[in-house]
Design an enzyme around this catalytic site. Structure first.
Site, short mmCIF file in Angstrom:
data_model
loop_
_atom_site.label_atom_id
_atom_site.label_comp_id
_atom_site.label_asym_id
_atom_site.label_seq_id
_atom_site.Cartn_x
_atom_site.Cartn_y
_atom_site.Cartn_z
N ARG A 1 -8.76 -43.03 -41.20
CA ARG A 1 -8.32 -43.35 -40.63
C ARG A 1 -7.12 -43.89 -40.69
O ARG A 1 -6.91 -44.51 -41.90
CB ARG A 1 -9.01 -44.37 -39.56
CG ARG A 1 -10.00 -43.22 -38.76
CD ARG A 1 -11.06 -43.80 -37.88
NE ARG A 1 -10.28 -45.10 -36.42
CZ ARG A 1 -10.74 -45.79 -36.39
NH1 ARG A 1 -12.03 -46.52 -36.07
NH2 ARG A 1 -9.99 -46.50 -34.65
N SER B 1 -1.94 -49.43 -25.70
CA SER B 1 -3.73 -50.34 -26.01
C SER B 1 -3.27 -51.47 -26.09
O SER B 1 -3.96 -52.08 -26.45
CB SER B 1 -4.35 -50.39 -27.49
OG SER B 1 -4.71 -48.69 -27.55
N ASP C 1 -10.71 -45.90 -25.02
CA ASP C 1 -11.88 -46.14 -25.09
C ASP C 1 -12.06 -44.99 -23.83
O ASP C 1 -14.15 -44.84 -23.45
CB ASP C 1 -12.41 -46.99 -25.63
CG ASP C 1 -12.21 -47.41 -27.12
OD1 ASP C 1 -12.71 -48.43 -27.36
OD2 ASP C 1 -11.64 -47.02 -27.35
#
Ligand SMILES: O=C(O)C1=C[C@@H](OP(=O)(O)O)[C@@H](O)[C@H](O)C1
Ligand SMILES: C=C(OP(=O)(O)O)C(=O)O
Length: 427
Positions: A118, A191, A309
């Protein structure tokens, strides 16, 4: 671990678990404070990673029943005496990379295969511009990371399109520095609600940050956190699987999902999304109860820029909705535990759904879910969403199911308590 799922009809009431994101922040800020008590923290594999890392930086953390008693380091983390393995937790990795830069020594952060794929480049570059020396051991911006401390408050710029966690990590760390900091966000901040949660916890701990419409944050130096006493709220991301299960596999008597109160969590939007899909849902903000009855859904178009999410949950809802569901502004969802746009596309196709992925969106034509042997991709959110799909389709198995421990360890126990027909096949 594999689970075998039969067609299920759920009823009853269930408490949503505590929020993972709030718990990470409460533990991290308490570890930078003096003496704190955190009530009802989520204890899951990801938050255990944060506990483990904070202890390596010198915090003393004890669990008493459903409380965490934390003696913090008063803004001065010690040099860890070993490599810190944060396993699968992206939030922990980003937060602890910045905390490590506060020490006057060297920290090594590693994790599992997923976490070592990541991206962390923007955070690494900013910390290096602040006087730290941060290296990705393979020069690819991924963990393992080696962090030499020595950051000073600075005027910094950082892109917001990959992860808000980079910004949250800086917002948590900069107030304890002895020089003023200004953080300028380049481009669109994805986000965003997670930055709100960070600012909320910092404020709870007596910190002060000026937020100029998420484009600039001004941080006065020499602040001291004092979190004292904090109670963690319920988790809307985890609640989304319970709400979706109620809509898709609920008995007429319905399901009550409890412990979900108004919150800065972006994933509270799951309520609005279900309402837009014409679900039968009534959310009582005072009692924190959402009463959900089964019914047909209509496809919707949803921008998930602030709710990454929710994508697996919305995809499963769209799989059975009438018409087309489009999930857009979703490119950053590719940088989670897995590339979730790709993972959910592959698996729902195995269940007979007409679903297509584009670079930053999913297009789902509602249809009929068919039982299949599907792969959970070692991703807790993929496993939980596919489990909901399996309760609708019947005759479905989901592998890598142990990954629910990342964010919702009691997921299978909870849905079985509502009547889900699930057999856990230990592998
Ligand atoms: O800050 C946090 O607690 C989180 C931020 C989000 O990540 P990004 O900011 O990388 O989208 C989210 O996907 C993750 O589950 C938790
Ligand atoms: C991506 C997630 O968390 P993290 O970034 O902390 O791994 C998640 O919970 O879906």
């Amino acid at each position: 671990m594999k689970v075998s799922i039969k067609s299920s009809y759920l009823e009853g009431e269930i408490y949503a678990p505590s929020s993972k994101s709030y718990t990470h922040r409460a533990i991290t800020i308490a570890a930078l404070s003096n003496n704190s008590v955190i009530h009802r923290p989520l204890i899951s594999e990801d938050t255990k990673s944060t506990i483990r890392a904070c202890e390596m930086f010198g915090a003393k953390i004890e669990q008493h029943n459903s409380d965490l008693i934390i003696k913090g380091v008063n803004g001065h983390p010690q040099i860890p005496d070993n490599v810190i393995d944060i396993a699968n937790s992206g939030t922990t990795l980003r937060f602890m990379t910045a905390i490590a830069a506060l020490t006057d020594g060297i920290t090594v952060l590693t994790g599992d295969e997923s976490i070592r794929s990541r991206p962390n480049g923007p955070l690494i570059d900013v910390l290096n511009s602040m006087g730290s020396r941060v290296y990705s051991t393979r020069n690819n911006g991924c963990a393992p990371l080696v962090i030499h401390g020595g950051v000073k408050g600075s005027d910094i710029q950082i892109g917001g399109s990959v992860s808000s966690q980079f910004i949250s990590a800086l917002l948590i760390t900069c107030p304890v520095l002895m020089e003023e900091s200004t953080i300028i966000i380049r481009g669109d901040l994805k986000s965003k609600p997670y930055v709100d949660i960070t600012l909320e916890l910092i404020e709870n701990a007596g910190g002060c940050i000026e937020n100029k419409e998420y484009k600039m944050f001004k941080i006065i130096p020499g602040q001291k956190y004092n979190l004292k006493d904090y109670t963690v709220p319920g988790d809307f991301s985890s609640a989304s699987y319970l709400l979706a299960a109620a809509v898709l596999a609920g008995k007429r008597t319905g399901i009550t999902v409890k412990n979900i109160y108004p919150s800065r969590q972006g994933d509270r939007k799951i309520i609005n999304i279900l309402e837009q899909m014409e679900a039968n849902i009534k959310w009582n903000r005072e009692t924190g109860d959402a009463i959900v009855k089964p019914g047909k859904l209509k496809g919707v178009t949803v921008d998930v820029g602030n709710t990454p999410d929710l994508v697996p949950t919305i995809a499963v809802l769209g799989a059975v909705a009438q018409g087309t569901t489009i999930i857009e502004n979703a490119e950053h969802v590719r940088y989670k535990e897995t590339d979730r746009l790709h993972a959910i596309t592959v698996e729902l196709r195995k269940m007979g759904i007409d679903i297509h992925e584009e670079q930053d969106r999913l297009i789902i034509n509602g249809g009929h879910l068919e039982g299949a042997d599907v792969h959970g991709w070692h991703d807790h959110r993929i496993v939980m969403a596919l489990t909901v799909a399996g309760m609708v389709a019947g005759d479905t198995t989901v592998d890598t199911a142990e990954s629910v421990a990342i964010s919702y360890p009691d997921f299978f126990e909870d849905i079985r308590s509502l009547g889900a027909k699930i057999q856990i096949d230990e592998e």
